[in-house]
Design a protein around this motif. Structure first.
Motif, short mmCIF file in Angstrom:
data_model
loop_
_atom_site.label_atom_id
_atom_site.label_comp_id
_atom_site.label_asym_id
_atom_site.label_seq_id
_atom_site.Cartn_x
_atom_site.Cartn_y
_atom_site.Cartn_z
N TYR A 37 0.02 -12.99 -48.03
CA TYR A 37 -0.27 -13.13 -46.73
C TYR A 37 -1.19 -14.09 -46.28
CZ TYR A 37 2.50 -8.81 -46.22
OH TYR A 37 3.42 -8.00 -46.12
N ARG A 38 -1.22 -14.64 -45.10
CA ARG A 38 -2.25 -15.35 -44.58
C ARG A 38 -2.78 -15.26 -43.40
NH1 ARG A 38 1.22 -21.19 -43.70
NH2 ARG A 38 1.95 -20.70 -41.76
N GLN A 39 -4.10 -15.60 -43.15
CA GLN A 39 -4.52 -15.47 -41.53
C GLN A 39 -5.32 -16.72 -41.21
OE1 GLN A 39 -6.86 -11.90 -41.09
NE2 GLN A 39 -6.60 -11.89 -38.81
N ALA A 40 -5.00 -17.43 -40.41
CA ALA A 40 -5.53 -18.51 -39.79
C ALA A 40 -6.52 -18.07 -38.62
CB ALA A 40 -4.51 -19.55 -39.32
N PRO A 41 -7.71 -18.91 -38.41
CA PRO A 41 -8.64 -18.69 -37.22
C PRO A 41 -7.79 -18.14 -35.83
CG PRO A 41 -9.50 -20.22 -38.58
CD PRO A 41 -7.88 -20.12 -38.87
N GLY A 42 -8.33 -17.09 -35.49
CA GLY A 42 -7.66 -16.62 -34.05
C GLY A 42 -6.35 -16.49 -34.06
N LYS A 43 -5.62 -16.19 -35.16
CA LYS A 43 -4.08 -15.76 -35.38
C LYS A 43 -4.21 -14.45 -36.14
CE LYS A 43 -1.99 -20.09 -35.12
NZ LYS A 43 -0.91 -21.16 -35.53
N GLU A 44 -3.08 -13.73 -35.95
CA GLU A 44 -3.06 -12.62 -36.71
C GLU A 44 -2.33 -12.80 -38.41
OE1 GLU A 44 -1.52 -9.53 -33.23
OE2 GLU A 44 -0.07 -9.87 -34.97
N ARG A 45 -2.67 -11.89 -39.08
CA ARG A 45 -2.26 -12.02 -40.55
C ARG A 45 -0.62 -12.15 -40.58
NH1 ARG A 45 -5.41 -8.52 -45.29
NH2 ARG A 45 -7.03 -9.69 -43.97
N GLU A 46 -0.16 -12.85 -41.41
CA GLU A 46 1.44 -13.08 -41.55
C GLU A 46 1.92 -13.09 -42.74
OE1 GLU A 46 2.84 -16.44 -39.50
OE2 GLU A 46 1.39 -17.82 -40.58
N LEU A 47 3.09 -12.45 -43.01
CA LEU A 47 3.45 -12.46 -44.30
C LEU A 47 3.90 -14.06 -44.73
CD1 LEU A 47 5.23 -11.15 -46.81
CD2 LEU A 47 6.97 -11.37 -45.41
N VAL A 48 3.61 -14.46 -45.91
CA VAL A 48 3.94 -15.82 -46.63
C VAL A 48 5.15 -15.44 -47.36
CG1 VAL A 48 3.19 -17.64 -47.96
CG2 VAL A 48 1.57 -16.52 -46.43
N ALA A 49 4.95 -14.68 -48.36
CA ALA A 49 5.97 -14.28 -49.35
C ALA A 49 5.72 -13.10 -50.07
CB ALA A 49 6.23 -15.55 -50.47
N VAL A 50 6.76 -12.24 -50.38
CA VAL A 50 6.64 -11.30 -51.28
C VAL A 50 7.89 -11.09 -52.25
CG1 VAL A 50 8.27 -9.81 -49.76
CG2 VAL A 50 6.65 -8.73 -51.19
N VAL A 51 7.38 -10.52 -53.42
CA VAL A 51 8.33 -10.49 -54.62
C VAL A 51 8.27 -8.79 -54.94
CG1 VAL A 51 6.69 -10.92 -56.17
CG2 VAL A 51 9.17 -10.84 -57.09
N THR A 52 9.50 -8.17 -54.77
CA THR A 52 9.53 -6.91 -54.93
C THR A 52 9.45 -6.50 -56.56
OG1 THR A 52 11.90 -6.53 -55.29
CG2 THR A 52 11.10 -6.48 -53.01
N SER A 53 9.22 -5.09 -56.73
CA SER A 53 9.18 -4.72 -58.22
C SER A 53 10.59 -4.98 -58.93
CB SER A 53 8.90 -3.16 -58.18
OG SER A 53 9.96 -2.50 -57.49
N ALA A 54 11.68 -5.13 -58.20
CA ALA A 54 12.90 -5.38 -58.53
C ALA A 54 12.96 -7.00 -58.75
CB ALA A 54 14.04 -4.83 -57.91
N GLY A 55 12.25 -7.75 -58.35
CA GLY A 55 12.42 -9.11 -58.43
C GLY A 55 12.96 -9.92 -57.13
N ARG A 56 13.18 -9.36 -56.26
CA ARG A 56 13.65 -9.88 -55.06
C ARG A 56 12.55 -10.42 -54.31
NH1 ARG A 56 16.29 -4.71 -54.90
NH2 ARG A 56 18.23 -4.81 -55.62
N THR A 57 13.02 -11.41 -53.56
CA THR A 57 11.85 -12.47 -52.93
C THR A 57 12.10 -12.33 -51.45
OG1 THR A 57 13.07 -14.55 -53.43
CG2 THR A 57 11.42 -13.72 -54.96
N LYS A 58 11.15 -12.49 -50.66
CA LYS A 58 11.36 -12.89 -49.15
C LYS A 58 10.23 -13.68 -48.85
CE LYS A 58 11.15 -10.13 -44.88
NZ LYS A 58 11.41 -8.91 -44.14
#
Length: 118
Positions: A37-58
């Motif tokens: 995840y990432r958070q820029a100054p003055g912004k909310e934390r947002e998802l960058v990428a995720v890889v599940t335990s099964a290997g799927r990515t988003k």
């Protein structure tokens, strides 16, 4: 004690590349979804990428094919390769481990700063 330790942040020019790593310890991370995840100054934390335990990515919509997330399960490490970086990618990047359970809260790293600037 569960720990997520990020590394690899820094300063990079627009259009450049940077790789982040997150080493996990203290529990069985193979069953966790691992992400960035990432958070820029003055912004909310947002998802960058995720890889599940099964290997799927988003990926977050803003990634548009520029970033790649991967995990080395035996090493309990997750990586984020970032290419074609833009100034708007400047943020603190946080590693996350989530069991997707109401009884186990997600774990977070301390964060690593990424600055994209000429």
């Amino acid at each position: 004690q569960v720990q997520l330790v990020e590394s690899g942040g820094g300063l990079v020019q627009p259009g450049g590349s940077l790789g982040l790593s997150c080493a996990a310890s203290g529990t069985i991370f193979s069953i966790y979804d691992m992400g960035w995840y990432r958070q820029a100054p003055g912004k909310e934390r947002e998802l960058v990428a995720v890889v599940t335990s099964a290997g799927r990515t988003k990926y977050g919509d803003f990634v548009k094919g520029r970033f790649t997330i991967s995990r080395d399960t035996p090493k309990d490490t997750v990586y984020l390769q970032m290419n074609l970086l833009k100034p708007e990618d400047t943020a603190v990047y946080y590693c996350n481990a989530d069991l997707r359970s109401d009884r186990v809260p997600p774990y977070w790293g301390q964060g690593t700063q990424v600055i994209v600037s000429s």
